[in-house]
Write a protein that holds these residues in place. Structure first.
Motif, PDB file in Angstrom:
ATOM      1  N   SER A 174      32.569  40.133  40.367  1.00  0.00           N
ATOM      2  CA  SER A 174      33.265  38.863  40.392  1.00  0.00           C
ATOM      3  C   SER A 174      34.594  39.008  41.110  1.00  0.00           C
ATOM      4  O   SER A 174      35.364  39.924  40.829  1.00  0.00           O
ATOM      5  CB  SER A 174      33.495  38.364  38.962  1.00  0.00           C
ATOM      6  OG  SER A 174      34.030  37.072  39.022  1.00  0.00           O
TER       7      SER A 174
ATOM      8  N   GLU B  96      37.901  33.292  41.593  1.00  0.00           N
ATOM      9  CA  GLU B  96      37.870  32.660  40.265  1.00  0.00           C
ATOM     10  C   GLU B  96      39.104  31.792  40.084  1.00  0.00           C
ATOM     11  O   GLU B  96      39.027  30.652  39.629  1.00  0.00           O
ATOM     12  CB  GLU B  96      37.849  33.713  39.142  1.00  0.00           C
ATOM     13  CG  GLU B  96      36.480  34.277  38.810  1.00  0.00           C
ATOM     14  CD  GLU B  96      35.456  33.207  38.465  1.00  0.00           C
ATOM     15  OE1 GLU B  96      35.443  32.734  37.320  1.00  0.00           O
ATOM     16  OE2 GLU B  96      34.667  32.834  39.366  1.00  0.00           O
TER      17      GLU B  96
ATOM     18  N   GLY C  44      29.337  36.668  40.550  1.00  0.00           N
ATOM     19  CA  GLY C  44      30.156  36.200  39.432  1.00  0.00           C
ATOM     20  C   GLY C  44      30.915  34.915  39.738  1.00  0.00           C
ATOM     21  O   GLY C  44      31.452  34.267  38.833  1.00  0.00           O
ATOM     22  N   ASN C  45      30.978  34.537  41.003  1.00  0.00           N
ATOM     23  CA  ASN C  45      31.694  33.308  41.373  1.00  0.00           C
ATOM     24  C   ASN C  45      30.779  32.087  41.409  1.00  0.00           C
ATOM     25  O   ASN C  45      31.256  30.955  41.530  1.00  0.00           O
ATOM     26  CB  ASN C  45      32.349  33.461  42.753  1.00  0.00           C
ATOM     27  CG  ASN C  45      33.377  34.573  42.779  1.00  0.00           C
ATOM     28  OD1 ASN C  45      33.311  35.494  43.597  1.00  0.00           O
ATOM     29  ND2 ASN C  45      34.336  34.509  41.870  1.00  0.00           N
TER      30      ASN C  45
END
Ligand code: AMP
Ligand code: ZN
Length: 466
Positions: free
Chosen positions: A337, A342, A388-389
């Motif tokens: 990620s 994020e 993870g994004n």
């Protein structure tokens, strides 16, 4: 900053919250069903829908009334000319309006109130106004004496104190800036339909309709009353005069008005003949969500000039977002990620909220979305966007779509021309030959979203519409 709206009554932007129990009591002026609504009318209705959706997203419940004006001068004239009853005449246009609303993804308000179903209540209100001394009668019609309501003019910010006493008007709308005593109850004319009520035979004026139905469903003070900008005067001014004379309470806390949809600098309107109905636009091959997008792309308090170029840009904008969504759904990203991204997602969410909280600044909200899409697309190209994004990006896009509601293709979308389908099919075949499976899958999904199914046969690819 919290949710805030511009209020036509106070001429400023103020924080908004409902007065009671977290429920927004809202009244919006609906269509007069004498003909098909045009997309200028729908600018107002799409604004009401966005307002609903953002109020709900802000944690409020809704109690929203929209009226259907199914009795007025034009309706009577047209129904008589067609030798139809009022009910027959208005039924088809009412249905057409609901059909168009559905195509434009407008939520149905909690109450849709037809004027003709509330005539006795209107007669009751007129009787009460009479008893309180706000009215006078002339030739069987009953008028509201605006001199008896000293605050008349407070919404449109006109000083009417010098108005001509006793001048009155029988028609429901008028453009002039001078105020007139307006009609509450119209005496029947030869051959016209009428109701027999406690104030005599006749039919209600347009303004009393909204006051009565608003108070009946929502109580004496509304949180929001909204409409098109042209309704400020005389319609809403008259609604205030009637309602506040009846109840002695403020009629609405916030008055919100949508600016016009223009065509070459002029208001789109039936009388100028410069209008398009939704049907007209769909026949030209545009999807309904394209119209929805266009109508929301400019903040509601700015006028919006309608052009087919603008409509094409709206289609391109939706296409870009759909492609981005498809990329999120189908592309493979490296594990892990990316923290920076994020944070960027959180920032985009904040920008989106801030923009809509700021009196529904849709242009800023869209800018936040497109900037995010541009940056994250670039991050994908550069291999920086990680698995993870994905969830955060998808959630942001869904959040955008829960308000703007344009990403899902319309069922009747089957509008992609054959030539475009064939070009995409060929591009997919070439991509497969080049072993670019990401692209070939992307195209298959895109076509599927458009309702086109592909079948790989030994003679090549066959396609058909679902
Ligand atoms: P009507 O059916 O004429 O009563 O109008 C329905 C709604 O559409 C009202 O709220 C009007 O203010 C609004 N409206 C009419 N023309 C336009 C326009 N060109 N742009 C935006 N709203 C409009
Ligand atoms: Zn109204």
């Amino acid at each position: 900053m919290a949710l805030r709206f511009y209020n036509t009554l106070t001429l400023d932007v103020k924080p908004f919250a409902p007065a009671r129990d977290n429920t927004v009591r809202m009244y919006t002026c609906g269509p007069t069903v004498y003909d098909y609504a045009h997309i200028g009318n729908f600018r107002s209705f799409v604004f009401f829908d966005l307002l609903r959706k953002w109020l709900r997203a802000s944690g409020f419940q809704l109690d929203h009334v929209m009226n259907i004006t199914d009795i007025d001068d034009k309706i009577i004239r047209n129904a008589v000319a067609k030798k139809q009853s009022l009910a027959e005449y208005t039924a088809s246009y009412t249905q057409a309006f609901f059909d168009d609303c559905k195509l434009l993804r407008l939520e149905t308000p909690e109450h849709v109130a037809r004027a003709t179903e509330h005539i006795p209540q209107m007669a009751r209100a007129i009787r009460e106004l009479e008893e309180k001394g706000f009215t006078y009668e002339s030739e069987g019609s009953i008028y509201f004496r605006i001199a008896s309501f000293p605050e008349y003019g407070k919404l449109s910010h006109n000083d009417f104190s010098g108005n001509r006493a006793g001048a009155r008007v029988d028609v429901d709308t008028y453009e002039k800036d001078d105020a007139r005593d307006f009609v509450l109850w119209k005496a029947p004319k030869e051959g016209e339909p009428f109701w027999n009520t406690e104030v005599g035979k006749g039919r209600p004026g347009w303004h009393i309709e909204c006051s009565v139905m608003a108070i009946e469903f929502l109580g004496e003070t509304l949180d929001i009353h909204a409409g098109g900008i042209d309704l400020t005067f005389p319609h809403h001014e008259n609604e205030i005069a009637q309602s506040e004379s009846l109840t002695g309470k403020p009629f609405a806390r916030f008055w919100m008005h949508a600016e016009f949809l223009l065509v070459e600098g002029q208001k789109m309107s039936k009388s100028l003949g410069n209008f398009f109905t939704l049907r007209d636009i769909l026949e030209k091959g545009y999807a309904p969500e394209t119209v929805r997008y266009l109508l929301t792309s400019v903040p509601y308090r700015k006028s919006l000039n309608f052009t087919f170029e603008g409509l094409k840009s709206a289609a391109t904008a939706i296409e870009r977002l759909r492609n981005y969504q498809l990329r999120l759904d189908t592309a493979r990203f490296s594990a892990g990620s990316n923290e920076v991204l994020e944070r960027r997602t959180a920032e985009a969410n904040r920008q989106f909220t801030d923009a809509l909280d700021d009196d529904l600044n849709t242009a800023e909200a869209l800018a936040a979305v497109f900037e995010y899409v541009r940056e994250t697309n670039a991050a994908m190209d550069a291999g920086l966007f990680t698995s993870g994004n994905v969830e955060g990006a998808k959630a942001f896009l869904n959040r955008f779509d829960s308000i703007f509601d344009v990403l899902k293709p319309s069922e009747k979308a089957n509008a992609l021309p054959d030539a475009d389908i064939e070009a995409l099919v060929k591009e997919r075949t070439d991509a497969k030959k080049a072993r670019n499976f990401a692209r070939s899958d992307e195209i298959r999904n895109r076509l599927s979203a458009e309702g086109v199914l592909l079948e790989d046969t030994k003679d090549g690819v066959r396609w058909k519409r679902k």
